[in-house]
Design a protein around this motif. Structure first.
Motif, PDB file in Angstrom:
ATOM      1  N   ASP A 156      32.386 -17.717  -0.787  1.00 42.99           N
ATOM      2  CA  ASP A 156      31.584 -18.859  -1.212  1.00 42.99           C
ATOM      3  C   ASP A 156      30.686 -18.521  -2.397  1.00 42.99           C
ATOM      4  O   ASP A 156      29.872 -19.312  -2.790  1.00 42.99           O
ATOM      5  N   VAL A 210      29.862 -19.265   3.836  1.00 41.47           N
ATOM      6  CA  VAL A 210      31.042 -18.456   4.074  1.00 41.47           C
ATOM      7  C   VAL A 210      32.279 -19.310   3.921  1.00 41.47           C
ATOM      8  O   VAL A 210      32.362 -20.402   4.458  1.00 41.47           O
ATOM      9  N   ASN A 223      28.138  -7.558   6.055  1.00 40.87           N
ATOM     10  CA  ASN A 223      28.581  -8.846   5.516  1.00 40.87           C
ATOM     11  C   ASN A 223      29.425  -9.601   6.539  1.00 40.87           C
ATOM     12  O   ASN A 223      29.309 -10.818   6.665  1.00 40.87           O
ATOM     13  N   ALA A 224      30.274  -8.885   7.276  1.00 40.57           N
ATOM     14  CA  ALA A 224      31.075  -9.537   8.316  1.00 40.57           C
ATOM     15  C   ALA A 224      30.167 -10.128   9.394  1.00 40.57           C
ATOM     16  O   ALA A 224      30.429 -11.218   9.906  1.00 40.57           O
ATOM     17  N   GLU A 239      28.689 -13.473   8.199  1.00 41.62           N
ATOM     18  CA  GLU A 239      29.589 -14.614   8.014  1.00 41.62           C
ATOM     19  C   GLU A 239      29.239 -15.795   8.917  1.00 41.62           C
ATOM     20  O   GLU A 239      29.134 -16.924   8.425  1.00 41.62           O
ATOM     21  N   LEU A 278      28.130 -19.623   7.727  1.00 48.33           N
ATOM     22  CA  LEU A 278      28.823 -20.826   8.188  1.00 48.33           C
ATOM     23  C   LEU A 278      27.825 -21.802   8.797  1.00 48.33           C
ATOM     24  O   LEU A 278      27.857 -22.996   8.500  1.00 48.33           O
ATOM     25  N   ALA A 328      34.871 -13.110   3.756  1.00 42.66           N
ATOM     26  CA  ALA A 328      33.497 -12.746   3.442  1.00 42.66           C
ATOM     27  C   ALA A 328      33.255 -12.887   1.956  1.00 42.66           C
ATOM     28  O   ALA A 328      33.987 -12.375   1.145  1.00 42.66           O
ATOM     29  N   TRP A 360      26.345 -10.369  -0.893  1.00 42.26           N
ATOM     30  CA  TRP A 360      27.480 -11.272  -1.116  1.00 42.26           C
ATOM     31  C   TRP A 360      28.110 -11.040  -2.479  1.00 42.26           C
ATOM     32  O   TRP A 360      29.321 -11.081  -2.640  1.00 42.26           O
ATOM     33  N   ASN A 391      30.175  -8.039  -2.296  1.00 38.63           N
ATOM     34  CA  ASN A 391      31.350  -8.211  -1.450  1.00 38.63           C
ATOM     35  C   ASN A 391      32.546  -8.668  -2.283  1.00 38.63           C
ATOM     36  O   ASN A 391      33.682  -8.372  -1.958  1.00 38.63           O
TER      37      ASN A 391
END
Length: 150
Positions: free
Chosen positions: A136, A129, A92-93, A96, A100, A133, A31, A34
């Motif tokens: 947060d 999320v 990473n996608a 997500e 969430l 991506a 993260w 990202n």
């Protein structure tokens, strides 16, 4: 980029994915990367609590798995930057929806427990999320009820 295949058969795709991202720190490293390309020290500050030894080890494993790219610049002093590969971006996608779910679960758990749900800014890297991506990671309001990552 070389990808190291791990020995052993996997039961399912989740098993294979967890083999790549398993552990306390790897997802937080993903993260942080990202958001932007980072040097080692920047990553260490972004992933609060990780030791240099563990961060170095996890970066090497993620590099071996083709998730993270390590760029060494021929400068004095040497400069090394880490970024996500296209495979890392796709990972990473895929994470997500899990982020969430985690965010919704934390909010719901605090409300069900009767804890006053206050909102504050988490100083560390969040796992939830936002709109995109990694949105947060440290800047988005987090639940303050002793439920931070760590």
């Amino acid at each position: 980029m070389r990808i190291v295949r791990r020995p052993g058969a996997f039961v399912c795709g989740i098993d294979a994915a967890m083999d790549v991202i398993g552990g306390k720190w790897k997802v937080l490293i993903l993260w942080a990367l990202n958001e932007r390309t980072c040097r080692f020290g920047e990553l260490r500050r972004a992933v609060t609590g990780v030791t240099e030894k563990v961060l170095s080890s996890h970066l090497k494993e993620l590099e071996d798995d083709g998730i993270v790219h390590r760029e060494v610049y021929a400068e004095v002093p040497p400069r090394v930057e880490y970024s996500l590969t296209p495979l890392g971006l796709s990972l990473n996608a895929a994470l997500e929806p899990l982020g969430l779910w985690g965010r919704e679960h934390i909010y719901r758990g605090a409300e069900e427990a009767g804890v006053g749900v206050g909102v504050g800014v988490d100083a560390g890297v969040g796992v939830g999320v936002g709109a995109g991506a990694g949105a947060d990671c440290g800047a988005e309001p987090q639940v303050v009820a002793g439920l931070g990552h760590g």
